[in-house]
Design an enzyme around this catalytic site. Structure first.
Site, PDB file in Angstrom:
ATOM      1  N   SER A 143       0.744  -1.191   0.067  1.00 28.72           N
ATOM      2  CA  SER A 143       0.131  -0.118   0.044  1.00 28.72           C
ATOM      3  C   SER A 143       0.793   1.402  -0.176  1.00 28.72           C
ATOM      4  CB  SER A 143      -1.192   0.049   1.152  1.00 28.72           C
ATOM      5  OG  SER A 143      -1.932  -1.012   1.028  1.00 28.72           O
ATOM      6  N   VAL A 185       1.417  -3.749   3.663  1.00 28.51           N
ATOM      7  CA  VAL A 185       1.269  -5.176   4.436  1.00 28.51           C
ATOM      8  C   VAL A 185       2.580  -5.968   4.224  1.00 28.51           C
ATOM      9  CG1 VAL A 185      -1.290  -5.498   4.558  1.00 28.51           C
ATOM     10  CG2 VAL A 185      -0.251  -6.276   2.487  1.00 28.51           C
ATOM     11  N   LYS A 221       0.397   3.575  -2.865  1.00 29.14           N
ATOM     12  CA  LYS A 221      -0.562   4.326  -3.345  1.00 29.14           C
ATOM     13  C   LYS A 221      -0.207   5.820  -2.711  1.00 29.14           C
ATOM     14  CE  LYS A 221      -3.468   0.597  -1.489  1.00 29.14           C
ATOM     15  NZ  LYS A 221      -4.427   0.050  -0.464  1.00 29.14           N
ATOM     16  N   TYR A 252      -5.225   3.640   8.104  1.00 29.87           N
ATOM     17  CA  TYR A 252      -6.414   2.898   8.131  1.00 29.87           C
ATOM     18  C   TYR A 252      -6.919   3.158   9.552  1.00 29.87           C
ATOM     19  CZ  TYR A 252      -3.999   1.186   4.414  1.00 29.87           C
ATOM     20  OH  TYR A 252      -3.345   1.156   3.102  1.00 29.87           O
ATOM     21  N   TYR A 263      -3.602  -2.343 -10.381  1.00 33.10           N
ATOM     22  CA  TYR A 263      -3.794  -2.219  -8.848  1.00 33.10           C
ATOM     23  C   TYR A 263      -2.588  -3.108  -8.328  1.00 33.10           C
ATOM     24  CZ  TYR A 263      -4.913  -2.461  -3.895  1.00 33.10           C
ATOM     25  OH  TYR A 263      -4.795  -2.429  -2.500  1.00 33.10           O
TER      26      TYR A 263
HETATM   27  O1  DON Z   1      -4.750  -4.898  -1.744  1.00 34.73           O
HETATM   28  C1  DON Z   1      -4.414  -5.341  -0.819  1.00 34.73           C
HETATM   29  O2  DON Z   1      -4.964  -5.987   0.243  1.00 34.73           O
HETATM   30  C2  DON Z   1      -2.873  -5.247  -0.838  1.00 34.73           C
HETATM   31  N1  DON Z   1      -2.273  -5.323  -1.939  1.00 34.73           N
HETATM   32  C3  DON Z   1      -2.286  -4.096  -0.008  1.00 34.73           C
HETATM   33  C4  DON Z   1      -2.883  -3.831   1.430  1.00 34.73           C
HETATM   34  C5  DON Z   1      -2.167  -3.027   2.070  1.00 34.73           C
HETATM   35  O3  DON Z   1      -0.615  -2.889   2.017  1.00 34.73           O
HETATM   36  C6  DON Z   1      -2.519  -2.433   3.593  1.00 34.73           C
HETATM   37  N2  DON Z   1      -1.691  -1.525   4.025  1.00 34.73           N
HETATM   38  N3  DON Z   1      -1.457  -1.855   5.381  1.00 34.73           N
END
Ligand code: DON
Length: 303
Positions: free
Chosen positions: A63, A257, A66, A239, A188
């Protein structure tokens, strides 16, 4: 400020947390990562660099990507962007579907998955080669052409990304995304799969740190827009843990993540930290602790 010594001291202080949490495994390719790794790097706007431990090991930035896609969309669309996505903290998990349904397909902010999927749709609409442009932008930000997607991670997430597919379908139902769902999701997932080290990430984040108008790879952000991008990182970057990160660390930041976190002390430094073991909100346990101690010991935070 002797950041080298401070970071070394911080690592000693957080070692008791080295086995707390576990790495993300809902993306099968990420489950293979050795969870017992730690890297950190701080870049000052004067060009000093403070790498620590595994600061050159590349990991899945997830993420954190982003921040880059938001910068591109802000450059391309300006304030009009906010008609398609909000800028309020969500207080919900990054992959919440419930909130999107209640709010009729307008994601609360660009950093939750729904919001970032809209950014992906915008880049596909605006650019003839969105993947190439995205890579070129990030490579230019850190002056390193070797940065790339990890297709194993992107494909692994596509194969298991049922919740993101549900989010994309709901966005499509409400008309918030305009392109083919499969194309939007795959772009994405590719952006999320980008691999960078702490050293590359903190260098790339410098562009959003010194509050000078910038132009990288044709993308321009004014000082005012950089302020706004930092504001969204401050309020939405973690978040349902954005309040906790603000309270403990007191800097704008963004997590992923893959276990990475970036943070910015405006007009002074950008820092990146990585350790794959996550807490229940999907944020790196040691990363959060390291940044909490960094701003506490240096007494450098925006508050
Ligand atoms: O879409 C997802 O679930 C992952 N590609 C990215 C989520 C993420 O990194 C949330 N951050 N803490």
């Amino acid at each position: 400020m002797d950041y080298k010594q401070i970071i070394a001291g911080i690592y000693e202080a957080i070692r008791p947390y080295s086995e707390v949490g576990k790495q993300a495994d809902y993306i099968p390719a990420l489950a293979k990562v050795d969870p017992d790794q730690f890297g950190m790097c701080l870049h000052t706007i004067e060009g000093e660099e403070f790498p620590f431990m595994s600061s050159d090991v590349r990991f899945s930035i997830q993420s954190i990507s982003k921040v880059f896609s938001l910068a591109m969309c802000l450059s391309l669309k300006g304030e009009e962007l906010w008609k398609r996505v909000g800028k309020e903290p969500s207080g919900t998990a990054f992959n919440s579907l419930v909130q999107l349904e209640i709010e009729k397909g307008i994601p609360r902010n660009p950093f939750i998955n729904a919001g970032a999927i809209v950014l992906s749709d915008i880049l596909i609409s605006e650019l003839s080669d969105p993947e190439g442009e995205f890579l070129h932008f990030v490579r230019t930000l850190c002056g390193d052409d070797s940065i790339d997607f990890n297709m194993e991670v992107a494909t692994s997430e596509r194969e298991t990304g049922y919740l993101n597919a549900a989010i994309a379908n709901m966005l499509k139902y409400h008309g918030t995304i305009r392109n083919d769902i499969e194309d939007v999701l795959m772009f994405y997932f590719k952006m999320c799969s980008l691999e960078m080290s702490c050293r590359q990430l903190s260098k790339a984040m410098l562009a959003f740190t010194n509050h000078q108008p910038f132009e990288y790879a044709g993308y321009k952000l004014s000082t005012s827009r950089i302020k706004r991008l930092n504001a969204v990182m401050q309020t939405c970057g973690f978040y349902d843990e954005a309040g906790e990160f603000s309270y403990l660390v007191g800097l704008p930041g963004k997590s992923g993540v893959g276990g990475g976190i970036v943070a910015i002390y405006p007009k002074r430094y950008a820092v990146a930290v990585w350790s794959p073991r996550l807490n229940s909100k999907g944020n790196s346990v040691m990363g959060m602790k390291a940044l909490e101690l960094l701003t506490t010991e240096t007494q450098e935070s925006i508050f």
